[in-house]
Design a protein around this motif. Sequence first.
Motif, PDB file in Angstrom:
ATOM      1  N   SER A   1      37.340  41.872  37.752  1.00 47.84           N
ATOM      2  CA  SER A   1      36.444  41.974  38.912  1.00 47.84           C
ATOM      3  C   SER A   1      35.749  40.642  39.145  1.00 47.84           C
ATOM      4  O   SER A   1      35.610  40.187  40.279  1.00 47.84           O
ATOM      5  CB  SER A   1      35.415  43.078  38.689  1.00 47.84           C
ATOM      6  OG  SER A   1      34.526  43.158  39.777  1.00 47.84           O
ATOM      7  N   THR A   2      35.340  39.986  38.051  1.00 46.98           N
ATOM      8  CA  THR A   2      34.700  38.676  38.155  1.00 46.98           C
ATOM      9  C   THR A   2      35.685  37.636  38.679  1.00 46.98           C
ATOM     10  O   THR A   2      35.353  36.791  39.510  1.00 46.98           O
ATOM     11  CB  THR A   2      34.163  38.224  36.781  1.00 46.98           C
ATOM     12  OG1 THR A   2      33.243  39.204  36.298  1.00 46.98           O
ATOM     13  CG2 THR A   2      33.475  36.889  36.879  1.00 46.98           C
TER      14      THR A   2
ATOM     15  N   GLU B   1      33.280  49.385  43.162  1.00 52.70           N
ATOM     16  CA  GLU B   1      34.637  49.219  42.640  1.00 52.70           C
ATOM     17  C   GLU B   1      35.560  50.332  43.145  1.00 52.70           C
ATOM     18  O   GLU B   1      36.770  50.168  43.186  1.00 52.70           O
ATOM     19  CB  GLU B   1      34.626  49.234  41.110  1.00 52.70           C
ATOM     20  CG  GLU B   1      33.948  48.017  40.493  1.00 52.70           C
ATOM     21  CD  GLU B   1      34.027  48.039  38.983  1.00 52.70           C
ATOM     22  OE1 GLU B   1      34.523  49.047  38.440  1.00 52.70           O
ATOM     23  OE2 GLU B   1      33.613  47.060  38.353  1.00 52.70           O
TER      24      GLU B   1
ATOM     25  N   LYS C   1      35.918  44.529  34.173  1.00 53.57           N
ATOM     26  CA  LYS C   1      34.858  43.640  34.649  1.00 53.57           C
ATOM     27  C   LYS C   1      35.336  42.197  34.717  1.00 53.57           C
ATOM     28  O   LYS C   1      34.964  41.441  35.624  1.00 53.57           O
ATOM     29  CB  LYS C   1      33.642  43.750  33.726  1.00 53.57           C
ATOM     30  CG  LYS C   1      32.905  45.077  33.855  1.00 53.57           C
ATOM     31  CD  LYS C   1      31.722  45.174  32.914  1.00 53.57           C
ATOM     32  CE  LYS C   1      31.025  46.525  33.056  1.00 53.57           C
ATOM     33  NZ  LYS C   1      29.900  46.662  32.113  1.00 53.57           N
TER      34      LYS C   1
END
Length: 309
Positions: free
Chosen positions: A300-301, A12, A297
């Motif tokens: 990010s997904t 990341e 997250k």
Amino acid sequence: MPKNDGALANPELTDQSLQNRVRGFAAGMASGLTKLAVGHPFDTVKIRMQTTSSADGRFKGPLDCFLKTIRQEGPRALYKGATPPLVGWMFMDSIMLGTMHNARMIQQQLNGDRPLSTFQYGLAGLAGGITVSFVATPVEQIKARLQVQYDAKSKTYNGPIDCIRQVVRNNGIFGLWQGLTPTMLFRSWFFVFWCTYQELSTKLKQTSLSDGSVSFIAGGLSATAFWIGAFPSDMVKNRYMTQPDVSPKKFPTPTSVARYVYQTQGLKGFYRGFMPSFLRAFPTNASAVFMFEFVMKLLSTSKANNEPL
């Protein structure tokens, strides 16, 4: 601080895309809203304790302050001054956590394939704390001034806009930033917060706990460590910000506040109102950090699935 040698760099932090740079700001907004909803009543009690003294006789302690506030002003009084942080904390946490995320990315570029050390995570937190101080100072000043209005007799401001107008009229536009120095000192303690968080989360991830539980527990414990060290500067900041706009001022500088508190109450005076902060620290910051990590997250997904933000 030990380094996480042998581990791979966080992907990341190696992703230099615009979407990755923006994710920290979006997650910070969600964190700010969560912090307000959970923590503001505790914050009101803390501010009221910090800006009075035992000699005033107004409150015997945090519980007495809490009960008197509800009994005399109603439960809604616990959310006095909530409007500035409702808007401000969204942007404050967006700026702080977004800056922190980008500071981590910059350091990761310098590190190459080596992961960031705990110290570097702390430096990123420090960068976020110092940067957001310029936004936080006027927001926290207006919030604190509204929180210490106890009844109709002591009411000076009719709301956030009226408070801003009076502060500017009495002190000039830069009066909104009186208290910047103690605010920067207070927020520099985010170095400790994020060092502690990194160490705790690394250890907890070695257990059977879920990622959400790790974020919640590490965030709460890190906030406790943060407040133990940062509370005196927060107390000086709030005492300095909420003094009446008279000339000459009772406290011309933050240092004069610190000197007065020490001379009249000793070292324990710097921790007056600490219990509400201590009780508030774990649930408020655990929830806020959990929300930050969750949204990071989630986004990010979404990116991995090529979904729009």
